[in-house]
Design a protein around this motif. Structure first.
Motif, mmCIF file in Angstrom:
data_model
loop_
_atom_site.group_PDB
_atom_site.id
_atom_site.type_symbol
_atom_site.label_atom_id
_atom_site.label_comp_id
_atom_site.label_asym_id
_atom_site.label_seq_id
_atom_site.Cartn_x
_atom_site.Cartn_y
_atom_site.Cartn_z
ATOM 1 N N VAL B 22 7.578 9.975 5.747
ATOM 2 C CA VAL B 22 8.155 8.832 5.716
ATOM 3 C C VAL B 22 9.077 8.542 6.830
ATOM 4 O O VAL B 22 9.190 7.723 7.509
ATOM 5 C CB VAL B 22 9.160 8.892 4.448
ATOM 6 C CG1 VAL B 22 10.087 7.531 4.387
ATOM 7 C CG2 VAL B 22 8.199 8.616 3.092
ATOM 8 N N LYS B 23 9.817 9.803 7.423
ATOM 9 C CA LYS B 23 10.628 9.708 8.378
ATOM 10 C C LYS B 23 9.937 9.278 9.747
ATOM 11 O O LYS B 23 10.365 8.286 10.388
ATOM 12 C CB LYS B 23 11.476 10.943 8.804
ATOM 13 C CG LYS B 23 12.348 11.134 7.861
ATOM 14 C CD LYS B 23 13.311 12.586 8.070
ATOM 15 C CE LYS B 23 14.459 12.925 7.393
ATOM 16 N NZ LYS B 23 14.967 14.261 7.545
ATOM 17 N N VAL B 76 8.355 4.749 -6.311
ATOM 18 C CA VAL B 76 7.210 4.620 -5.406
ATOM 19 C C VAL B 76 6.362 5.733 -5.767
ATOM 20 O O VAL B 76 6.687 6.654 -5.690
ATOM 21 C CB VAL B 76 7.761 4.257 -4.076
ATOM 22 C CG1 VAL B 76 6.611 4.314 -3.053
ATOM 23 C CG2 VAL B 76 8.494 3.047 -3.928
ATOM 24 N N ASN B 77 4.983 5.412 -5.676
ATOM 25 C CA ASN B 77 3.994 6.440 -5.831
ATOM 26 C C ASN B 77 3.981 7.184 -4.469
ATOM 27 O O ASN B 77 3.530 6.596 -3.423
ATOM 28 C CB ASN B 77 2.538 5.804 -5.868
ATOM 29 C CG ASN B 77 1.460 6.586 -6.156
ATOM 30 O OD1 ASN B 77 1.784 7.951 -5.608
ATOM 31 N ND2 ASN B 77 0.432 6.442 -6.737
ATOM 32 N N GLY B 78 4.450 8.566 -4.464
ATOM 33 C CA GLY B 78 4.418 9.263 -3.369
ATOM 34 C C GLY B 78 3.161 9.962 -3.001
ATOM 35 O O GLY B 78 2.915 10.518 -1.880
ATOM 36 N N LEU B 94 6.346 1.416 -0.788
ATOM 37 C CA LEU B 94 7.615 1.781 -0.188
ATOM 38 C C LEU B 94 8.245 0.547 0.530
ATOM 39 O O LEU B 94 9.494 0.076 0.420
ATOM 40 C CB LEU B 94 7.229 2.984 0.787
ATOM 41 C CG LEU B 94 8.659 3.494 1.517
ATOM 42 C CD1 LEU B 94 9.661 4.070 0.254
ATOM 43 C CD2 LEU B 94 8.478 4.459 2.484
ATOM 44 N N VAL B 95 7.399 -0.043 1.523
ATOM 45 C CA VAL B 95 8.123 -1.325 2.082
ATOM 46 C C VAL B 95 8.437 -2.286 1.115
ATOM 47 O O VAL B 95 9.569 -2.805 1.424
ATOM 48 C CB VAL B 95 6.983 -1.617 3.155
ATOM 49 C CG1 VAL B 95 7.476 -2.918 3.601
ATOM 50 C CG2 VAL B 95 6.687 -0.877 4.248
ATOM 51 N N ASN B 96 7.583 -2.584 0.073
ATOM 52 C CA ASN B 96 8.233 -3.517 -0.693
ATOM 53 C C ASN B 96 9.494 -3.351 -1.530
ATOM 54 O O ASN B 96 10.090 -4.308 -1.658
ATOM 55 C CB ASN B 96 6.889 -3.728 -1.828
ATOM 56 C CG ASN B 96 5.749 -4.492 -1.480
ATOM 57 O OD1 ASN B 96 5.830 -5.518 -0.489
ATOM 58 N ND2 ASN B 96 4.458 -4.524 -1.875
ATOM 59 N N MET B 98 11.849 -1.444 -0.232
ATOM 60 C CA MET B 98 12.727 -1.781 0.730
ATOM 61 C C MET B 98 13.225 -2.999 0.651
ATOM 62 O O MET B 98 14.318 -3.562 0.770
ATOM 63 C CB MET B 98 12.396 -0.920 2.105
ATOM 64 C CG MET B 98 12.330 0.438 1.882
ATOM 65 S SD MET B 98 11.943 1.206 3.479
ATOM 66 C CE MET B 98 12.850 0.724 4.774
ATOM 67 N N MET B 99 12.308 -3.990 0.510
ATOM 68 C CA MET B 99 12.320 -5.392 0.813
ATOM 69 C C MET B 99 13.011 -5.997 -0.323
ATOM 70 O O MET B 99 13.868 -6.851 -0.298
ATOM 71 C CB MET B 99 10.896 -6.076 0.927
ATOM 72 C CG MET B 99 10.414 -5.877 2.505
ATOM 73 S SD MET B 99 11.329 -6.031 3.782
ATOM 74 C CE MET B 99 11.508 -7.767 4.026
ATOM 75 N N THR B 100 12.463 -5.619 -1.586
ATOM 76 C CA THR B 100 13.413 -5.807 -2.677
ATOM 77 C C THR B 100 14.687 -5.497 -2.618
ATOM 78 O O THR B 100 15.694 -6.480 -3.173
ATOM 79 C CB THR B 100 12.884 -4.984 -4.107
ATOM 80 O OG1 THR B 100 11.496 -4.688 -3.775
ATOM 81 C CG2 THR B 100 13.189 -5.714 -5.312
ATOM 82 N N LEU B 101 15.327 -4.350 -2.257
ATOM 83 C CA LEU B 101 16.335 -4.151 -1.963
ATOM 84 C C LEU B 101 17.306 -5.003 -1.193
ATOM 85 O O LEU B 101 18.433 -5.251 -1.323
ATOM 86 C CB LEU B 101 16.820 -2.487 -1.773
ATOM 87 C CG LEU B 101 16.367 -1.651 -3.041
ATOM 88 C CD1 LEU B 101 16.232 -0.112 -2.454
ATOM 89 C CD2 LEU B 101 17.179 -1.669 -3.937
ATOM 90 N N LYS B 102 16.560 -5.333 -0.044
ATOM 91 C CA LYS B 102 17.256 -6.096 0.960
ATOM 92 C C LYS B 102 17.415 -7.317 0.501
ATOM 93 O O LYS B 102 18.486 -8.123 0.698
ATOM 94 C CB LYS B 102 16.139 -6.151 2.186
ATOM 95 C CG LYS B 102 16.874 -6.592 3.532
ATOM 96 C CD LYS B 102 15.899 -6.706 4.526
ATOM 97 C CE LYS B 102 16.191 -7.668 5.521
ATOM 98 N NZ LYS B 102 15.283 -8.313 6.322
#
Lengths: 155, 105
Positions: B22-23, B76-78, B94-96, B98-102
């Protein structure tokens, strides 16, 4: 060759192992690992209990595999044991606990001192598992010596 | 600072691997200000409320689901991130998240 290659050991490749289930396989492999002095006597129990609670089966793109591992206190020396069973073994999938079957097992012997290197190796390994030509060549290997040479050269 | 926690059984092998993956993904896309950490399943319930996103590698228990629901932490499914088997869609969840939080803030 990279520093990863030290983690592979030609003695720790076991091909066409007969085992009708996961516990039987783990018992056989644990015995071998004890013989080569890389695990503690607690390893087998720790390994099977962990697999039950947190399964390690993975359906990668081209090949179902499992990554059995026990907590570091049960491991004496960092290792990766690469195992192919003669018949398919029933396993559960990591994360979902759903049923799956596989012939291929990568036993990860993780120790704290080498954790960073081993994690990088696991990352590299996952990349290779998405490489169709790597997987198809790997599946064709039939002798432990070939498997060892192949992995050491490709990692 | 956005904080992501990745949890597997013992927090030593697969969760650390996914943290690294992820990093690298975030770096490759010039995403800054995200902390990614690994934990084991035993500690998860107590540390989870400190994080914004939860990436699971071991099946979440009902207790964990409840915490996520209560705290509004996306799950999120890792396993998909570990195997990378979904190709270009590997990081979609994961991106979704992050976007929800944003969008929420």
């Amino acid at each position: 060759m990279s520093s990863y290659s030290d983690l592979f050991d030609r003695n720790l490749v076991f091909w066409d192992v007969n085992a009708s289930n996961c516990t039987e396989l783990y018992q056989k492999i644990a015995k071998e690992l004890e013989k080569f002095n890389v695990v503690e006597s607690s390893y087998f129990k720790a390994l099977t209990e962990r697999e039950k609670e947190f399964p390690t089966g993975l359906n990668t793109q081209y090949l179902p595999i499992a990554l059995p591992h026990a907590n570091p206190e049960n491991v004496k020396k960092a290792f990766i044991a690469v195992v192919k069973t003669a018949g398919k073994v029933k396993m559960k999938q990591m994360g979902t606990n759903e049923d799956m079957e596989t012939n291929y097992f990568f036993f990860l012997g993780i120790v704290k001192e080498k954790q960073d290197l081993q994690v990088k190796l696991l990352q590299r390994f996952m990349q290779l598992m998405n490489d169709e030509s790597f997987v198809s060549s790997f599946k064709k290997l039939s002798k432990p010596e070939e498997v060892y040479e192949f992995l050491v050269n490709r990692f | 600072m956005l904080k992501i926690v990745v949890a597997c059984g013992s927090g030593i092998a697969t969760s650390e691997t996914v943290v690294g993956t992820v990093k690298s993904f975030l770096e490759d896309h010039s995403v800054k200000g995200v902390d990614v950490e690994a934990t084991d399943f035993k500690q998860l319930a107590s540390v989870l409320p400190n994080y914004d996103i939860y990436v699971w590698l071991a099946k979440p228990t009902p207790e964990i689901h409840d915490i996520c629901k209560k705290e509004g932490i996306p799950e999120v499914n890792g396993v998909d991130i570990l195997t990378g088997s979904k190709g270009d869609n590997t990081y979609l969840e994961l991106v979704n998240a992050m976007m929800t939080l944003k969008n929420r803030s």
